[in-house]
Write an enzyme that holds these catalytic residues in place. Structure first.
Site, PDB file in Angstrom:
ATOM      1  N   TYR A  59       0.843  -1.199   0.000  1.00  0.00           N
ATOM      2  CA  TYR A  59       0.000   0.000   0.000  1.00  0.00           C
ATOM      3  C   TYR A  59       0.881   1.253   0.000  1.00  0.00           C
ATOM      4  CZ  TYR A  59      -3.968  -3.028   1.294  1.00  0.00           C
ATOM      5  OH  TYR A  59      -4.947  -3.993   1.329  1.00  0.00           O
ATOM      6  N   PRO A 215     -16.253  -3.807   0.478  1.00  0.00           N
ATOM      7  CA  PRO A 215     -17.639  -4.093   0.863  1.00  0.00           C
ATOM      8  C   PRO A 215     -18.661  -3.195   0.182  1.00  0.00           C
ATOM      9  CG  PRO A 215     -16.547  -2.866   2.611  1.00  0.00           C
ATOM     10  CD  PRO A 215     -15.480  -3.244   1.621  1.00  0.00           C
ATOM     11  N   GLY A 218     -16.405  -1.156  -4.702  1.00  0.00           N
ATOM     12  CA  GLY A 218     -15.640  -0.131  -5.395  1.00  0.00           C
ATOM     13  C   GLY A 218     -16.359   1.205  -5.472  1.00  0.00           C
ATOM     14  N   LEU A 221     -21.914   0.879  -4.177  1.00  0.00           N
ATOM     15  CA  LEU A 221     -22.963   0.791  -3.157  1.00  0.00           C
ATOM     16  C   LEU A 221     -23.020   2.021  -2.253  1.00  0.00           C
ATOM     17  CD1 LEU A 221     -22.356  -2.961  -2.373  1.00  0.00           C
ATOM     18  CD2 LEU A 221     -24.436  -2.007  -3.381  1.00  0.00           C
ATOM     19  N   GLY A 223     -23.903   4.862  -3.505  1.00  0.00           N
ATOM     20  CA  GLY A 223     -24.975   5.666  -4.071  1.00  0.00           C
ATOM     21  C   GLY A 223     -24.498   6.826  -4.914  1.00  0.00           C
ATOM     22  N   LYS A 224     -23.198   6.885  -5.192  1.00  0.00           N
ATOM     23  CA  LYS A 224     -22.690   8.040  -5.936  1.00  0.00           C
ATOM     24  C   LYS A 224     -22.813   7.890  -7.452  1.00  0.00           C
ATOM     25  CE  LYS A 224     -17.879   6.416  -5.572  1.00  0.00           C
ATOM     26  NZ  LYS A 224     -16.572   6.733  -4.948  1.00  0.00           N
TER      27      LYS A 224
END
Length: 348
Positions: A59, A215, A218, A221, A223-224
């Site tokens: 990362y 979860p 990506g 979910l 809502g954007k």
């Protein structure tokens, strides 16, 4: 199960180690989230009762671990002691042929480098970031067992393994009397449920706890994204339209995607919750889940997602989300015929 602060605690797979049911993922640290923002997220997360912090050497090329390490060093002992620290190794950390993989040579250096960046003498969970087809599994598992015996690692874990790979790892570890993996970190969400065919059953059978990443699918979910407007503005794709648009178009082309989003939105509006909270609550209730990994760019996003800790979906809401997100019927041996062949009850 019990509570610490606002976040429920569960055991880390079949181990006796307690972790928060919501974990903080740190992949954005050092890239999309600067150090000040990352430290603020860590503060908010731990103040809410969160304990499991997940990072990886790859990362931001080690910067994420360094940021977490500096945060740990600057916090009181009681805060540091509550943190259950997880990291991973496997992917390239240099150009040398041995700077990647799960060989003893690479993992020995990778683990020591991770410990140095984190400023600790051990991590609670050390995960193989992915399968390595070139390294014998016995070699990898013996290294992990040695690291456990040396006190550098509390428990070994896996990430991005298939069902047969999970089973093979457990079988080899048990046969050779080595430390057995206690977790698997897979991609899992209302939009990604393929692991339920083989991977989830393998984990449940062997007592491995799931640590789902991605979860929110990506960002889908959250809502954007909407059916009639391509991403723009304050989204990853909107800010960099050339990044990932092919993947966006692939997901957007599936009717199931929009059906799932509509159902999540309906449940959220009826419950006075947000779409991410509903999606996370659904995942928290899935079998074998030990902790769901939250990855946020901003502290406000993290605060909103932590609200899922107090949301329990009804049986009716869960059934609707299950049905609308159910992937297409897979072919044999996972479909109806294969299921019938594997079934058995005492009545014959």
């Amino acid at each position: 199960m019990w509570l610490a602060g606002e976040v429920e605690l569960r055991t880390l797979g079949r181990s006796g180690c307690a972790v928060s049911a919501l974990a903080l993922g740190t992949m954005t640290f050092g890239a999309e989230t600067d150090e000040a923002g990352a430290h603020e997220q860590l503060d908010v997360f731990t103040e809410a009762g969160g304990t499991l912090v997940d990072t990886a050497d790859v990362y931001s090329a080690g910067a994420s671990e360094e940021i977490v390490g500096r945060w740990l060093a600057a916090r009181p002992a009681d805060v540091r002691d509550r943190v259950v620290l997880a990291t991973k190794g496997r992917f390239p950390m240099g150009e040398d042929a041995n700077a990647l993989g799960t060989s003893r040579r690479h993992l020995r250096r990778a683990l020591d480098d991770s410990l140095s960046r984190l400023g600790v003498d051990h991590v609670d969970l050390y995960q193989l970031h992915a399968w390595d087809p070139l390294t014998p599994l016995e070699e990898t598992l013996r290294f992990l067992d040695d690291a456990v015996r040396a006190g550098k690692v509390g428990y070994p874990g896996l990430s991005n393994f298939t069902g047969w790979q999970v089973q093979r790892a457990v079988d080899v570890a048990e046969r050779e009397h080595l430390a057995v993996p206690v977790t698997l970190q897979p991609s899992y969400s209302l939009l990604v449920r393929g692991i339920e065919a083989e991977i989830v059953p393998a984990c449940r059978y062997n007592g491995l706890g799931l640590l789902p990443w991605g979860p929110l699918g990506g960002g889908w979910l959250s809502g954007k994204y909407t059916r009639d407007q391509r991403p723009e503005g304050a989204t990853r794709l909107g800010e960099d339209p050339g990044r990932g648009m092919e993947a966006y178009d692939r997901v957007a082309a599936r009717a199931r995607t929009w059906d799932v989003l509509e159902a999540v939105q309906d449940v959220a509006e009826a419950r006075g919750a947000t779409m991410p909270q509903v999606a996370l609550a659904w995942l928290l209730a899935r079998p074998a889940v030990s902790s769901v990994i939250l990855g946020a760019r901003t502290t406000d996003q993290l605060r909103g997602n932590l609200g899922a800790a107090g949301l329990a979906l009804s049986a009716e809401e869960t059934a609707r989300l299950d049905a609308v997100s159910d992937p297409a019927e897979p072919d044999y041996p996972y479909g109806e015929v294969g299921t019938e062949q594997r079934s058995r009850d005492l009545a014959g």
